[in-house]
Design an enzyme around this catalytic site. Structure first.
Site, PDB file in Angstrom:
ATOM      1  N   HIS A 105      53.283  37.940  50.656  1.00 42.29           N
ATOM      2  CA  HIS A 105      52.836  37.984  52.052  1.00 42.29           C
ATOM      3  C   HIS A 105      53.956  38.665  52.843  1.00 42.29           C
ATOM      4  CE1 HIS A 105      51.035  34.117  50.639  1.00 42.29           C
ATOM      5  NE2 HIS A 105      50.045  34.380  51.454  1.00 42.29           N
ATOM      6  N   ASP A 108      56.844  36.447  53.568  1.00 43.72           N
ATOM      7  CA  ASP A 108      57.674  36.010  52.421  1.00 43.72           C
ATOM      8  C   ASP A 108      58.898  36.906  52.284  1.00 43.72           C
ATOM      9  OD1 ASP A 108      55.517  34.371  51.788  1.00 43.72           O
ATOM     10  OD2 ASP A 108      54.756  35.719  50.236  1.00 43.72           O
ATOM     11  N   GLU A 236      39.829  36.014  49.135  1.00 47.25           N
ATOM     12  CA  GLU A 236      40.128  34.906  48.215  1.00 47.25           C
ATOM     13  C   GLU A 236      39.390  33.649  48.674  1.00 47.25           C
ATOM     14  OE1 GLU A 236      44.261  34.509  47.002  1.00 47.25           O
ATOM     15  OE2 GLU A 236      43.982  32.337  46.851  1.00 47.25           O
ATOM     16  N   GLU A 272      40.638  31.911  42.620  1.00 47.44           N
ATOM     17  CA  GLU A 272      41.734  31.018  42.207  1.00 47.44           C
ATOM     18  C   GLU A 272      41.174  29.789  41.498  1.00 47.44           C
ATOM     19  OE1 GLU A 272      45.080  30.617  44.808  1.00 47.44           O
ATOM     20  OE2 GLU A 272      45.127  28.446  44.545  1.00 47.44           O
ATOM     21  N   ASP A 300      43.685  34.397  40.724  1.00 47.08           N
ATOM     22  CA  ASP A 300      44.910  33.623  40.902  1.00 47.08           C
ATOM     23  C   ASP A 300      44.810  32.503  39.879  1.00 47.08           C
ATOM     24  OD1 ASP A 300      45.814  35.159  42.992  1.00 47.08           O
ATOM     25  OD2 ASP A 300      45.988  33.510  44.423  1.00 47.08           O
TER      26      ASP A 300
HETATM   27  C1  XLS Z   1      46.245  29.336  49.326  1.00 42.45           C
HETATM   28  C2  XLS Z   1      46.046  30.645  48.731  1.00 42.45           C
HETATM   29  C3  XLS Z   1      47.129  31.656  49.074  1.00 42.45           C
HETATM   30  C4  XLS Z   1      46.669  33.048  48.774  1.00 42.45           C
HETATM   31  C5  XLS Z   1      47.478  34.114  49.441  1.00 42.45           C
HETATM   32  O1  XLS Z   1      45.659  28.346  48.942  1.00 42.45           O
HETATM   33  O2  XLS Z   1      45.898  30.492  47.365  1.00 42.45           O
HETATM   34  O3  XLS Z   1      48.297  31.334  48.395  1.00 42.45           O
HETATM   35  O4  XLS Z   1      46.668  33.300  47.402  1.00 42.45           O
HETATM   36  O5  XLS Z   1      47.456  34.012  50.817  1.00 42.45           O
HETATM   37 NI    NI Z   2      45.863  32.043  45.932  1.00 43.42          NI
HETATM   38 NI    NI Z   3      45.477  28.360  46.727  1.00 38.60          NI
END
Ligand code: XLS
Ligand code: NI
Ligand code: NI
Length: 445
Positions: A105, A108, A236, A272, A300
Site C-alpha cells: 500500500h 506502507d 478484493e 483471499e 491472497d
Molecule cells: C484486508 C485485506 C487487505 C488487502 C489490501 O483484510 O486483505 O490486506 O489485501 O488492502
Molecule cells: Ni488481502
Molecule cells: Ni484480509
C-alpha cells in the site's frame, strides 16, 4: 542513502533441499525451476510477500501494543529515513526468501505528509528507492494499492462516502498510486474496500453508495487505459471487517456488480482465503465461482482460525485446501497477471526475528506441494471426466432442446406425460471423489 544494515544476519537465502530435508529453513517442495503443468514452478505460482503485515505491523492488536522484534522500525528516526530503513529490511527479506514478487500500500512504503502534495512527493521518492531495490534484487511488483481505510477522513468510506470531497481525495490518491504502480512495472492494481459498506443502515443510502462505487471504478479503468497500464484492476471481496457489511461481499456479489455497471472484462477479483471463510464460503468455492463468472484474477493466500470468525491472516498450511484452489486455477489455464500474495501475519507471540522466515517457508512449500497435487489431479483427468459424464444428458437431444429454447414449459409437460419420463437418480460419488483428491495429495513427490 539506502540503508545497508543486514537485518536477518545468518539467515538465508532459502534454497530447495528436497522433501527429506530436516532443515526448517530450506524448501522441501518449492523448486523454482521445476516444470509443473508446462511452466516453471516460480512462473506457475507467482508468489509475493506483503509489505504491510511483515514490515509495518508491529504485532499490536486492539487490546495491546506491538510485541514483535522489528529493528528496522527504530523509534526516533526522521520519517523518510525510517521508511528507507524499513524498505532495506523488506528487500533483504524478499531476496533471501527467493520468491519473485511483493505487494504494497502507498502508506506502507512512504509516510503521509502534512499535505496531499507532501504525501505524493514522499511516495514518489520511495517509489524511486523501491525501483533501485527491484533492479538490484530482481524482485518484481505483483500489485500496488492505495490505503483508503486508515485515515480518519475515510471512516465513512472512500468512494462510498456521503461527502464528494472525500471521494475526490480517494480518487486523487488512487490516481497517484496507480501511476506509481505503472512506473514500477506492477502486474496488477488492487482495490480493497474495507470502508466501502456500512455500520448502520439508519444513516446509509444504498442506492447512492452503489452508484458512487461504480463511478469510482469507471474512473480508475479510464485512467488505466489513459496511462497505458497493461496490468489488471482487481477488487478484493470481503464481507465485513472493519465495516459491519462491505459491498464487495464475495466473488458472486462482485461479478453481479460489475455486470450491472458495464465493468465486465475491465475489473477482476483478488480472492483471499480468509475473506472466503468470513463470507461463509470455502476458498475453493470463491475461486471456482470467480472462474465460472469470468472474473478470476489473483489470490491472497492465507487462512482463518476455524474456531473464530475473524480475519486472522494466518499462513496457509493445508495442502489439501490449497490443492483444490490451485486445481481450479490450473484448469482455467493458470495465472495470467495474477499470482499468490501471502496476505499473512505472524501470531503476536512469534517474537523471534526468524519467525517471519518460518511462516513464509511453510506457506511457500504448502503452495508448491499443492501445485504438484493439483497438476497431478488435472493431468489424470479424473475429476473432469466424471463431471462430463454426469452432465452428458445435456448434450443429448432433450438437453439441447431445453437449453436451445425450443421446448416450452407446456412441451415439457406433454413430454413427461406422453413418454412417462421417470428418471432414476445417479450417485453423486462425493466420498469417492474426496478419496481421489487425497490420493493425488498423498502421491506428490
Ligand atoms: C484486508 C485485506 C487487505 C488487502 C489490501 O483484510 O486483505 O490486506 O489485501 O488492502
Ligand atoms: Ni488481502
Ligand atoms: Ni484480509
Amino acid at each position: 542513502m539506502t540503508d545497508t544494515t543486514e537485518f536477518f544476519e545468518g539467515i538465508g537465502p532459502i534454497r530447495y533441499a528436497g522433501p527429506a530435508s530436516d532443515d526448517p529453513l530450506t524448501y522441501r517442495w518449492y523448486d523454482a525451476d521445476r516444470v509443473v503443468a508446462g511452466r516453471r514452478m516460480e512462473d506457475q505460482l507467482r508468489m509475493a510477500v506483503c509489505y504491510w503485515h511483515s514490515f509495518v505491523w508491529p504485532g499490536s492488536d486492539i487490546f495491546g501494543e506491538g510485541t514483535l522484534d522489528r529493528p528496522w522500525n527504530a523509534p526516533g528516526l526522521e520519517p523518510m529515513a525510517a521508511a528507507r530503513r524499513k524498505m532495506a529490511a523488506a528487500f533483504e527479506f524478499f531476496a533471501k526468501l527467493a520468491t519473485p514478487f511483493f505487494c504494497f500500500h502507498d502508506r506502507d512504503i512512504a509516510p503521509a505528509g502534512d499535505t496531499f502534495a507532501e504525501s505524493c512527493a514522499r511516495l514518489d521518492a520511495m517509489v524511486d528507492e523501491a525501483i533501485g531495490h527491484m533492479e538490484r534484487s530482481g524482485v518484481r511488483l505483483l500489485w500496488g494499492t492505495a490505503n483508503l481505510f486508515s485515515h480518519p477522513r475515510y471512516a465513512a468510506g472512500s468512494a462510498t462516502n456521503p461527502d464528494p470531497e472525500v471521494f475526490a481525495h480517494a480518487a486523487a490518491q488512487v490516481c497517484h498510486v496507480l501511476e506509481a504502480t505503472h512506473r514500477m512495472g506492477g502486474a496488477n492494481y488492487v482495490l480493497w474496500g474495507g470502508r466501502e459498506g456500512y455500520d448502520t443502515l439508519l444513516n446509509t443510502d444504498l442506492v447512492r453508495e452503489e452508484a458512487q462505487l461504480a463511478r469510482f471504478l469507471h474512473l480508475v479503468v479510464e485512467h488505466k487505459h489513459r496511462i497505458g497500464f497493461a496490468g489488471s484492476i482487481l477488487i478484493e471481496p470481503k464481507p465485513a471487517e472493519p465495516a459491519k457489511h462491505q459491498y464487495d461481499h464475495d466473488a458472486a456479489t462482485v461479478a453481479g456488480f460489475l455486470a450491472r455497471h458495464g465493468l465486465e472484462g475491465e475489473v477482476l477479483v483478488n480472492l483471499e482465503g480468509n475473506h472466503a471463510t468470513l463470507a461463509g464460503h470455502s476458498f475453493h468455492h470463491e475461486v471456482a465461482t470467480a472462474v465460472a463468472t469470468g472474473v478470476f484474477g489473483s489470490i491472497d493466500a492465507n487462512r482463518g482460525d476455524p474456531q473464530n470468525g475473524w480475519d486472522t491472516d494466518q499462513f496457509p498450511t493445508s495442502v489439501e485446501e490449497c490443492t483444490l484452489v490451485l486445481y481450479e486455477i490450473l484448469a482455467d489455464g493458470g495465472f495470467t497477471t495474477g499470482g499468490i500474495n501471502f496476505d499473512t501475519k505472524l501470531r503476536r507471540q512469534s517474537v523471534a526475528r526468524d519467525d517471519l522466515f518460518h511462516g513464509h517457508v511453510g506457506a511457500v512449500d504448502t503452495m508448491a506441494r499443492a501445485l504438484l497435487a493439483a497438476a497431478s489431479l488435472l493431468e489424470s483427468g479424473a475429476l473432469a471426466d466424471r463431471k462430463t459424464a454426469r452432465y452428458a444428458g445435456w448434450d443429448e437431444p432433450l438437453g439441447a432442446r431445453i437449453l436451445g429454447g425450443s421446448a416450452t414449459l407446456a412441451d415439457l409437460h406433454r413430454l413427461v406425460l406422453d413418454e412417462e419420463l421417470d428418471p432414476t437418480p445417479d450417485s453423486g460419488r462425493q466420498e469417492l471423489l474426496e478419496n481421489l483428491v487425497n490420493r493425488h495429495v498423498e502421491r506428490t513427490r
